[in-house]
Write a protein that holds these residues in place. Structure first.
Motif, PDB file in Angstrom:
ATOM      1  N   GLU A 188     -28.498  14.573  25.181  1.00 23.88           N
ATOM      2  CA  GLU A 188     -28.642  15.859  25.879  1.00 23.88           C
ATOM      3  C   GLU A 188     -29.473  16.830  25.045  1.00 23.88           C
ATOM      4  N   CYS A 189     -29.178  16.890  23.750  1.00 20.95           N
ATOM      5  CA  CYS A 189     -29.939  17.769  22.868  1.00 20.95           C
ATOM      6  C   CYS A 189     -29.706  17.325  21.418  1.00 20.95           C
ATOM      7  N   PRO A 190     -30.724  16.739  20.776  1.00 27.56           N
ATOM      8  CA  PRO A 190     -30.540  16.281  19.393  1.00 27.56           C
ATOM      9  C   PRO A 190     -30.104  17.412  18.459  1.00 27.56           C
ATOM     10  N   ARG A 191     -30.605  18.631  18.725  1.00 26.42           N
ATOM     11  CA  ARG A 191     -30.218  19.748  17.850  1.00 26.42           C
ATOM     12  C   ARG A 191     -28.723  20.040  17.992  1.00 26.42           C
ATOM     13  N   LYS A 192     -28.213  19.936  19.215  1.00 28.46           N
ATOM     14  CA  LYS A 192     -26.776  20.169  19.419  1.00 28.46           C
ATOM     15  C   LYS A 192     -25.967  19.122  18.655  1.00 28.46           C
ATOM     16  N   TRP A 193     -26.436  17.878  18.732  1.00 25.98           N
ATOM     17  CA  TRP A 193     -25.755  16.812  17.990  1.00 25.98           C
ATOM     18  C   TRP A 193     -25.739  17.153  16.499  1.00 25.98           C
ATOM     19  N   PHE A 194     -26.878  17.620  16.013  1.00 25.64           N
ATOM     20  CA  PHE A 194     -26.986  17.963  14.587  1.00 25.64           C
ATOM     21  C   PHE A 194     -25.980  19.069  14.230  1.00 25.64           C
ATOM     22  N   TYR A 195     -25.958  20.117  15.025  1.00 31.23           N
ATOM     23  CA  TYR A 195     -25.020  21.219  14.732  1.00 31.23           C
ATOM     24  C   TYR A 195     -23.567  20.734  14.761  1.00 31.23           C
ATOM     25  N   ARG A 196     -23.268  19.939  15.819  1.00 35.08           N
ATOM     26  CA  ARG A 196     -21.859  19.577  16.005  1.00 35.08           C
ATOM     27  C   ARG A 196     -21.408  18.473  15.070  1.00 35.08           C
ATOM     28  N   SER A 232     -30.746  24.218  30.996  1.00 40.56           N
ATOM     29  CA  SER A 232     -29.371  24.209  31.502  1.00 40.56           C
ATOM     30  C   SER A 232     -28.398  23.658  30.455  1.00 40.56           C
ATOM     31  N   ALA A 233     -28.904  22.847  29.527  1.00 38.30           N
ATOM     32  CA  ALA A 233     -28.031  22.300  28.480  1.00 38.30           C
ATOM     33  C   ALA A 233     -27.525  23.406  27.553  1.00 38.30           C
ATOM     34  N   CYS A 234     -28.218  24.525  27.539  1.00 40.02           N
ATOM     35  CA  CYS A 234     -27.869  25.601  26.603  1.00 40.02           C
ATOM     36  C   CYS A 234     -26.830  26.570  27.171  1.00 40.02           C
ATOM     37  N   THR A 235     -26.568  26.451  28.481  1.00 39.34           N
ATOM     38  CA  THR A 235     -25.740  27.470  29.132  1.00 39.34           C
ATOM     39  C   THR A 235     -24.408  27.685  28.420  1.00 39.34           C
ATOM     40  N   TYR A 236     -23.716  26.604  28.143  1.00 40.11           N
ATOM     41  CA  TYR A 236     -22.403  26.758  27.487  1.00 40.11           C
ATOM     42  C   TYR A 236     -22.447  26.242  26.046  1.00 40.11           C
ATOM     43  N   CYS A 237     -23.620  26.171  25.454  1.00 40.29           N
ATOM     44  CA  CYS A 237     -23.716  25.613  24.107  1.00 40.29           C
ATOM     45  C   CYS A 237     -23.148  26.604  23.077  1.00 40.29           C
ATOM     46  N   ALA A 238     -22.224  26.104  22.264  1.00 42.34           N
ATOM     47  CA  ALA A 238     -21.580  26.969  21.269  1.00 42.34           C
ATOM     48  C   ALA A 238     -22.559  27.382  20.170  1.00 42.34           C
ATOM     49  N   TYR A 239     -23.730  26.710  20.105  1.00 38.13           N
ATOM     50  CA  TYR A 239     -24.659  26.969  19.002  1.00 38.13           C
ATOM     51  C   TYR A 239     -25.836  27.825  19.424  1.00 38.13           C
ATOM     52  N   SER A 240     -25.838  28.292  20.666  1.00 36.81           N
ATOM     53  CA  SER A 240     -27.041  28.965  21.178  1.00 36.81           C
ATOM     54  C   SER A 240     -27.376  30.208  20.346  1.00 36.81           C
ATOM     55  N   ILE A 241     -26.358  30.851  19.805  1.00 33.51           N
ATOM     56  CA  ILE A 241     -26.624  32.088  19.048  1.00 33.51           C
ATOM     57  C   ILE A 241     -27.430  31.799  17.770  1.00 33.51           C
ATOM     58  N   ALA A 242     -27.287  30.563  17.265  1.00 36.76           N
ATOM     59  CA  ALA A 242     -28.002  30.216  16.028  1.00 36.76           C
ATOM     60  C   ALA A 242     -29.284  29.453  16.307  1.00 36.76           C
ATOM     61  N   CYS A 243     -29.539  29.188  17.573  1.00 41.19           N
ATOM     62  CA  CYS A 243     -30.603  28.253  17.914  1.00 41.19           C
ATOM     63  C   CYS A 243     -31.835  29.014  18.406  1.00 41.19           C
ATOM     64  N   ALA A 244     -32.688  29.372  17.460  1.00 41.52           N
ATOM     65  CA  ALA A 244     -33.834  30.217  17.804  1.00 41.52           C
ATOM     66  C   ALA A 244     -34.850  29.495  18.673  1.00 41.52           C
ATOM     67  N   ASP A 245     -34.876  28.163  18.598  1.00 44.65           N
ATOM     68  CA  ASP A 245     -35.912  27.412  19.333  1.00 44.65           C
ATOM     69  C   ASP A 245     -35.482  26.993  20.722  1.00 44.65           C
ATOM     70  N   ARG A 246     -34.316  27.407  21.145  1.00 45.27           N
ATOM     71  CA  ARG A 246     -33.812  26.892  22.424  1.00 45.27           C
ATOM     72  C   ARG A 246     -34.760  27.270  23.566  1.00 45.27           C
ATOM     73  N   PRO A 247     -34.853  26.404  24.566  1.00 43.81           N
ATOM     74  CA  PRO A 247     -35.727  26.739  25.700  1.00 43.81           C
ATOM     75  C   PRO A 247     -35.067  27.824  26.541  1.00 43.81           C
ATOM     76  N   TYR A 248     -35.892  28.678  27.089  1.00 46.70           N
ATOM     77  CA  TYR A 248     -35.345  29.732  27.944  1.00 46.70           C
ATOM     78  C   TYR A 248     -35.495  29.334  29.402  1.00 46.70           C
ATOM     79  N   ALA A 290     -34.862  17.766  17.277  1.00 51.11           N
ATOM     80  CA  ALA A 290     -35.541  18.576  18.301  1.00 51.11           C
ATOM     81  C   ALA A 290     -34.539  19.253  19.228  1.00 51.11           C
ATOM     82  N   VAL A 291     -34.956  20.374  19.788  1.00 52.97           N
ATOM     83  CA  VAL A 291     -34.117  21.018  20.808  1.00 52.97           C
ATOM     84  C   VAL A 291     -34.427  20.383  22.154  1.00 52.97           C
ATOM     85  N   THR A 292     -33.498  20.533  23.072  1.00 52.16           N
ATOM     86  CA  THR A 292     -33.694  19.990  24.411  1.00 52.16           C
ATOM     87  C   THR A 292     -34.806  20.741  25.143  1.00 52.16           C
ATOM     88  N   ALA A 293     -35.377  20.077  26.137  1.00 49.66           N
ATOM     89  CA  ALA A 293     -36.362  20.770  26.978  1.00 49.66           C
ATOM     90  C   ALA A 293     -35.686  21.348  28.226  1.00 49.66           C
TER      91      ALA A 293
HETATM   92  S1  SF4 Z   1     -28.788  26.180  22.428  1.00 54.79           S
HETATM   93 FE1  SF4 Z   1     -29.789  24.586  23.668  1.00 54.79          FE
HETATM   94  S2  SF4 Z   1     -31.416  23.801  22.364  1.00 54.79           S
HETATM   95 FE2  SF4 Z   1     -30.002  24.903  21.023  1.00 54.79          FE
HETATM   96  S3  SF4 Z   1     -28.539  23.372  20.262  1.00 54.79           S
HETATM   97 FE3  SF4 Z   1     -27.655  24.276  22.102  1.00 54.79          FE
HETATM   98  S4  SF4 Z   1     -28.304  22.910  23.773  1.00 54.79           S
HETATM   99 FE4  SF4 Z   1     -29.645  22.497  22.027  1.00 54.79          FE
END
Ligand code: SF4
Length: 389
Positions: A113-121, A365-381, A359-362
């Motif tokens: 779903e998102c390699p960056r999310k995997w990395f954070y989690r 919608s994967a970011c909507t409930y992502c717990a890491y979005s606040i730290a994820c500057a590269d997330r797609p909008y 990499a972040v996801t393209a």
């Molecule tokens: S905010 Fe989006 S791009 Fe960033 S880690 Fe979460 S799912 Fe991935």
């Protein structure tokens, strides 16, 4: 100006700005354009209008009281406090390797779903997941169903009224155990009532299934452990049913969130390597000697809808994905094999020690409930927010 107590800029922020300026230049321009915050931005814009450099200098000294605050000598001394060292040279990026000895299908799902999310989690353990009312709803409902089937492994033999009453009590007690996890008593009550309505529909579906073909629930929250090409996997099967006539087993996965709405959509997710959950359970139970004939997602989210599982029957021969919206379909064994191969490939990638970044996801919608979005500057909008960045 940054050093002046009259700049309104805290010392540490001033030092950060000055460091940035040493690397990138144009600090005062940025402040004047309000691309960086400093209370003296308006003063800068006025100073810009002064054509003569000496006049501007005197105006700066006056406005920021540089001479009155200890005189030029003190100003010179203070200047030393912000003398900057050379910018650090970035260290070469090192490869990273998954530290955990065991993988799970949900871990690999997170990765695809998102390699960056995997990395954070999974690599950083960056944020403690405190759960949400949706997740506590799921936990409590799963616990109630586990207790129900522990007591009634053959639902077809049970008295329907007793079954329904039992589940009602089990849902109440499971939610009661999680009462303090819900944010408010109202939230708790809403979720409990939602579960009660869904539980009634679950019992109706269960009895209809047992009437159609009797089965025995052989396990709930059953550990599924498997080693594939040296990679260890673990997971928990929500429910495993054995058909009384054929002895074949069906893997049931309860879903309290959003899922595919029909069998073709779910099969397509497996085919595109977006979901490894049920393929993994298939291989885990097959390794245990079971003949798995059916994989099913059981939606328990919407209390207003009848419980209607999304079912994939495992077939040995290739078959096209139909366009039908039916909740029941087939999945060829070859697609489950491809899913297994991809799981192994991902494990090899994650343990190779080669990735230096994830990499972040393209898909926004994967970011909507992502717990890491606040730290994820590269997330797609999302498209409608792109111009608001
Ligand atoms: S905010 Fe989006 S791009 Fe960033 S880690 Fe979460 S799912 Fe991935």
């Amino acid at each position: 100006m940054l050093q002046s107590p009259f700049s309104g800029v805290p010392q540490e922020l001033g030092a950060a700005y000055a460091a940035l300026s040493a690397n990138e230049g144009g600090l005062l321009d940025r402040v004047a354009q309000e691309r960086m915050l400093a209370p003296f931005a308006a003063a800068l814009r006025e100073l810009e209008k002064l054509q003569d450099g000496e006049t501007a200098r005197q105006e700066i000294v006056r406005r920021f009281q540089l001479e009155t605050d200890g005189g030029p000598a003190a100003a010179t001394e203070r200047a030393g406090t912000l003398t900057l060292c050379e910018p650090a040279v970035p260290e070469p990026r090192l490869g990273m390797s998954a530290a955990r000895p065991r993988f799970s299908a949900s871990q690999l799902n997170a990765y695809v779903e998102c390699p960056r999310k995997w990395f954070y989690r999974y690599m950083c353990g960056a944020v403690e997941d405190k759960g949400s009312s949706a997740s506590f709803y799921g936990t409590a409902f799963h616990a109630a169903l586990e207790a129900l089937h522990g007591e009634f492994p053959r639902p077809g033999d049970a008295d329907p009224a007793e079954l329904s009453l039992k589940l009602e009590g089990l849902v109440n007690s499971a939610f009661d155990r999680h009462r303090n996890n819900f944010e408010t008593p109202v939230e708790y009550e809403l979720q409990r009532r939602r579960a009660q309505r869904t539980a009634k529909k679950y019992v109706e579906w269960l009895l209809a299934e047992a009437k159609r073909a009797s089965f025995t629930v052989v396990g709930c929250e059953l550990p599924a452990e498997l080693e594939m090409e040296g990679y260890e996997f673990i997971g928990y099967i929500d429910r495993l049913d054995r058909d009384d006539k054929t002895g074949a087993v069906a893997v049931i996965d309860y879903k309290t969130g959003t899922i595919a709405t029909n069998a073709a959509e779910y099969r397509e997710k497996i085919r595109r390597f977006k979901d490894f959950q049920l393929p993994f359970y298939y291989w885990a139970r097959t390794a245990e000697g079971d003949r798995v004939w059916k994989l099913a997602l059981l939606p328990l989210k919407d209390a207003l809808l009848d419980v209607q599982p999304v079912v994939l029957e495992v077939v040995p021969v290739p078959s096209e994905i139909g366009r039908s919206q039916s909740a029941t379909g087939v999945i060829p064994l070859s697609e489950l094999e491809r899913a297994r191969e991809r799981m192994i490939e991902i494990c090899a990638e994650l343990t190779s020690g080669k990735p230096t970044a994830f990499a972040v996801t393209a898909d926004p919608s994967a970011c909507t409930y992502c717990a890491y979005s606040i730290a994820c500057a590269d997330r797609p909008y999302p498209p409608d927010q792109r111009f608001g960045r």
